[in-house]
Design a protein around this motif. Structure first.
Motif, short mmCIF file in Angstrom:
data_model
loop_
_atom_site.label_atom_id
_atom_site.label_comp_id
_atom_site.label_asym_id
_atom_site.label_seq_id
_atom_site.Cartn_x
_atom_site.Cartn_y
_atom_site.Cartn_z
N ALA A 179 0.83 -1.21 0.00
CA ALA A 179 0.00 0.00 0.00
C ALA A 179 0.87 1.26 0.00
O ALA A 179 0.40 2.34 -0.38
CB ALA A 179 -0.92 0.01 1.22
N ASP A 180 2.14 1.13 0.44
CA ASP A 180 3.01 2.32 0.51
C ASP A 180 3.71 2.59 -0.83
O ASP A 180 4.48 3.53 -0.95
CB ASP A 180 4.04 2.19 1.63
CG ASP A 180 5.03 1.05 1.40
OD1 ASP A 180 4.79 0.24 0.47
OD2 ASP A 180 6.02 0.96 2.14
N GLN A 181 3.45 1.73 -1.83
CA GLN A 181 4.09 1.96 -3.13
C GLN A 181 3.34 3.03 -3.92
O GLN A 181 2.17 3.30 -3.68
CB GLN A 181 4.18 0.65 -3.92
CG GLN A 181 5.06 -0.36 -3.20
CD GLN A 181 5.43 -1.54 -4.05
OE1 GLN A 181 5.30 -1.51 -5.26
NE2 GLN A 181 5.91 -2.59 -3.40
N GLU A 182 4.06 3.62 -4.86
CA GLU A 182 3.51 4.69 -5.69
C GLU A 182 2.15 4.30 -6.28
O GLU A 182 1.17 5.01 -6.12
CB GLU A 182 4.54 4.97 -6.82
CG GLU A 182 4.17 6.06 -7.78
CD GLU A 182 4.29 7.45 -7.13
OE1 GLU A 182 5.00 7.57 -6.12
OE2 GLU A 182 3.64 8.37 -7.65
N ASP A 183 2.12 3.13 -6.93
CA ASP A 183 0.87 2.65 -7.52
C ASP A 183 0.62 1.22 -7.03
O ASP A 183 1.01 0.25 -7.68
CB ASP A 183 1.01 2.68 -9.06
CG ASP A 183 -0.29 2.31 -9.76
OD1 ASP A 183 -1.22 1.82 -9.07
OD2 ASP A 183 -0.37 2.50 -10.98
N PRO A 184 -0.02 1.07 -5.87
CA PRO A 184 -0.21 -0.26 -5.28
C PRO A 184 -0.98 -1.21 -6.21
O PRO A 184 -0.73 -2.40 -6.20
CB PRO A 184 -1.03 0.02 -4.02
CG PRO A 184 -0.83 1.46 -3.73
CD PRO A 184 -0.59 2.13 -5.04
N ILE A 185 -1.90 -0.64 -6.98
CA ILE A 185 -2.71 -1.52 -7.84
C ILE A 185 -1.85 -2.15 -8.93
O ILE A 185 -1.93 -3.36 -9.19
CB ILE A 185 -3.94 -0.75 -8.38
CG1 ILE A 185 -4.87 -0.50 -7.17
CG2 ILE A 185 -4.67 -1.53 -9.47
CD1 ILE A 185 -6.05 0.36 -7.42
N ALA A 186 -0.94 -1.34 -9.52
CA ALA A 186 -0.01 -1.88 -10.51
C ALA A 186 0.95 -2.87 -9.86
O ALA A 186 1.29 -3.91 -10.45
CB ALA A 186 0.79 -0.74 -11.16
N ALA A 187 1.39 -2.59 -8.62
CA ALA A 187 2.29 -3.50 -7.90
C ALA A 187 1.62 -4.86 -7.70
O ALA A 187 2.26 -5.90 -7.83
CB ALA A 187 2.69 -2.90 -6.55
N TRP A 188 0.33 -4.84 -7.41
CA TRP A 188 -0.39 -6.09 -7.22
C TRP A 188 -0.58 -6.84 -8.54
O TRP A 188 -0.57 -8.07 -8.57
CB TRP A 188 -1.73 -5.86 -6.51
CG TRP A 188 -1.52 -5.94 -5.03
CD1 TRP A 188 -1.15 -4.92 -4.21
CD2 TRP A 188 -1.60 -7.12 -4.23
NE1 TRP A 188 -1.00 -5.40 -2.93
CE2 TRP A 188 -1.27 -6.74 -2.91
CE3 TRP A 188 -1.92 -8.44 -4.48
CZ2 TRP A 188 -1.25 -7.64 -1.85
CZ3 TRP A 188 -1.89 -9.35 -3.43
CH2 TRP A 188 -1.56 -8.95 -2.12
N GLU A 189 -0.74 -6.11 -9.62
CA GLU A 189 -0.85 -6.79 -10.93
C GLU A 189 0.44 -7.55 -11.22
O GLU A 189 0.40 -8.70 -11.65
CB GLU A 189 -1.14 -5.77 -12.04
CG GLU A 189 -2.62 -5.45 -12.15
CD GLU A 189 -2.92 -4.25 -13.04
OE1 GLU A 189 -2.01 -3.81 -13.79
OE2 GLU A 189 -4.07 -3.77 -12.98
N ALA A 190 1.60 -6.91 -10.95
CA ALA A 190 2.89 -7.57 -11.19
C ALA A 190 3.07 -8.76 -10.25
O ALA A 190 3.53 -9.83 -10.67
CB ALA A 190 4.02 -6.56 -11.00
N HIS A 191 2.71 -8.57 -8.98
CA HIS A 191 2.84 -9.64 -7.98
C HIS A 191 1.97 -10.84 -8.38
O HIS A 191 2.42 -11.98 -8.33
CB HIS A 191 2.42 -9.06 -6.63
CG HIS A 191 2.54 -10.03 -5.49
ND1 HIS A 191 3.66 -10.82 -5.28
CD2 HIS A 191 1.68 -10.35 -4.49
CE1 HIS A 191 3.46 -11.57 -4.21
NE2 HIS A 191 2.28 -11.30 -3.72
N ASN A 192 0.74 -10.56 -8.78
CA ASN A 192 -0.17 -11.65 -9.20
C ASN A 192 0.38 -12.39 -10.41
O ASN A 192 0.27 -13.62 -10.50
CB ASN A 192 -1.56 -11.09 -9.51
CG ASN A 192 -2.44 -11.05 -8.27
OD1 ASN A 192 -2.41 -11.97 -7.45
ND2 ASN A 192 -3.22 -9.99 -8.13
N ARG A 193 0.99 -11.65 -11.34
CA ARG A 193 1.58 -12.30 -12.52
C ARG A 193 2.68 -13.28 -12.10
O ARG A 193 2.72 -14.42 -12.57
CB ARG A 193 2.17 -11.25 -13.47
CG ARG A 193 1.30 -10.97 -14.69
CD ARG A 193 2.05 -10.25 -15.81
NE ARG A 193 2.84 -9.11 -15.36
CZ ARG A 193 2.34 -7.87 -15.16
NH1 ARG A 193 1.06 -7.62 -15.36
NH2 ARG A 193 3.14 -6.90 -14.76
N ALA A 194 3.55 -12.85 -11.16
CA ALA A 194 4.66 -13.71 -10.69
C ALA A 194 4.11 -14.97 -10.01
O ALA A 194 4.60 -16.08 -10.24
CB ALA A 194 5.56 -12.92 -9.74
#
Ligand code: ZN
Ligand code: ZN
Length: 408
Positions: A179-194
């Motif tokens: 949640a502290d990242q610039e764009d948490p939603i994009a961070a979760w998209e990348a995490h989900n991909r991995a």
């Protein structure tokens, strides 16, 4: 708005948009500790912004639970609000989303007689079954979002004054939920991909079993017939993706309820209904934990494992790299949602229907090796000292993790 409020708002947004992936017009049923009042209001605001039709919250109060466990007559401890749980189950089946706000004082029930605590927990688990089933079978979209409960913060940071401990715990929550990242939603998209890449690899391999090897651990976990690996975002029965856990670092599947052999030692403590269970050791024969010991909290664990026949068998095996944002904090969280995601883990009890192809139920579920129980208790067995191999029926092995790191 200060950094804290901004991150809190981002976490609420994550919970509604990524956790629930709330649908326009959908109803939300939330549960939360009474201490989370302000955070729940923020979640409700976010849900309404995303088009929620109705946000209902059910609060839990530790003080009330203690009063009941101290004063209610013994037989009354079997009682649970089935009317409420049946209503929740119905709402989930009719499309309401389930939002659980987690975070509690692990010592909330400390000092109460374990047999009374165990009896009340069993009674509650029995009554809760219809609602739990609707959730575990993904009848609807659901998520668990953490809240920095003061009692929880005190347990994680025992040497800090409460106010500072709460502040620190929020910081950790923002970190591990991204949640502290610039764009948490994009961070979760990348995490989900991995996570989905690991899931695809493991599903393509169709291993017969996994082998865990480390100090005090030499365990073969057979995998259920037609087992499916899952992790990250998962689809509901209607095909809507949701992220059940914020945070999540695991990929997981169903063990075979009759094919687990060997010994295993827990690598981290486990918080169980307010009691800390530490130093768990188990020995399995033909799927059953025939010997279970713990250095601390053994009685509470054994009581839970006596819930039913399936409680001593495994319903989940999960792989988590020992190096991940939660493990990196170096903290013991006394909270399963966090601690399970810090390390590879096993769960005693109920298996998830979605970890078997075609989501079988009843006889077929059991025949394929799925486990049934009123309980589901995750306990951590992975660490930087544990290796994991995938096994084929002919004994061929594929190294999956070495010293807690993925090698595939
Ligand atoms: Zn898990
Ligand atoms: Zn689990």
């Amino acid at each position: 708005m200060d950094a804290f409020r901004r991150n809190l708002k981002k976490l609420a947004e994550l919970a509604v948009k990524v956790g629930l992936n709330l649908e326009e017009g959908q109803e939300v049923i939330a549960t939360a500790p009474v201490e989370a009042l302000d955070f729940v209001r923020l979640l409700a605001e976010e849900a309404y912004r995303q088009g929620a039709s109705l946000f209902t919250v059910i609060y839990q109060d530790n003080a009330l639970a203690r009063t009941r466990l101290s004063l209610a007559p013994e037989e009354a401890l079997d009682k649970a609000p089935s009317w409420l749980y049946e209503g929740m189950a119905r709402a989930f089946r009719e499309g309401a989303a389930r939002l659980a706000v987690s975070g509690n004082d692990p010592k909330a029930l400390e000092g109460l007689p374990p047999e009374r605590v165990g009896r009340a927990q069993r009674g509650n688990a029995r009554a809760y079954k219809p609602a739990l089933e609707a959730i575990t079978t993904f009848a609807t979209n659901w998520t668990i979002v953490p809240f920095a409960h003061p009692g929880w913060a005190r347990a994680v940071f025992p040497h800090l004054p409460e106010e500072e401990a709460v502040k620190k715990l929020w910081e950790v929550i923002f970190q591990v939920t991204r949640a502290d990242q610039e764009d948490p939603i994009a961070a979760w998209e990348a995490h989900n991909r991995a996570l989905h890449e690991k899931v695809a690899y493991l599903n393509a391999r169709r291993f017969h079993a996994l082998h865990f090897l480390g100090p005090g651990t030499d365990l073969t976990v057979g995998l259920a017939e037609g087992h499916l690996w899952g992790g990250g975002a998962a689809p509901t029965q209607k095909g809507r993706l949701c992220n059940p856990n914020l945070p999540t670092e695991e990929v997981f599947t169903a063990p075979h309820r009759e094919r687990v052999e060997g010994v295993v030692r827990a690598s981290r403590p486990l918080a169980l209904g307010g009691t800390l269970v530490e130093g768990i050791f188990a020995r399995f024969e033909r799927g059953v934990a025939v010997e279970v010991r713990a250095e601390r909290g053994e009685e509470v664990l054994l009581r839970l494992l006596s819930a039913d026949e399936g409680a001593r068998r495994l319903g989940e095996v999960a792989l988590v790299p020992a190096q991940n944002p939660i493990a990196r904090t170096g903290l013991v969280f006394y909270d399963t949602l966090f601690d399970e995601n810090a390390a590879s883990h096993l769960a005693f009890g109920q298996a998830y229907a979605e970890t078997l192809e075609g989501r079988p139920s009843g006889e077929e579920f059991l025949r394929r090796g799925g486990n049934e129980s009123l309980v589901h208790v995750d306990w951590m067995v992975g660490s930087e000292e544990v290796d994991v191999d995938g096994l084929y029926p002919d004994g061929t092995r594929v190294p999956l993790m070495r010293r807690g790191r993925w090698v595939v």
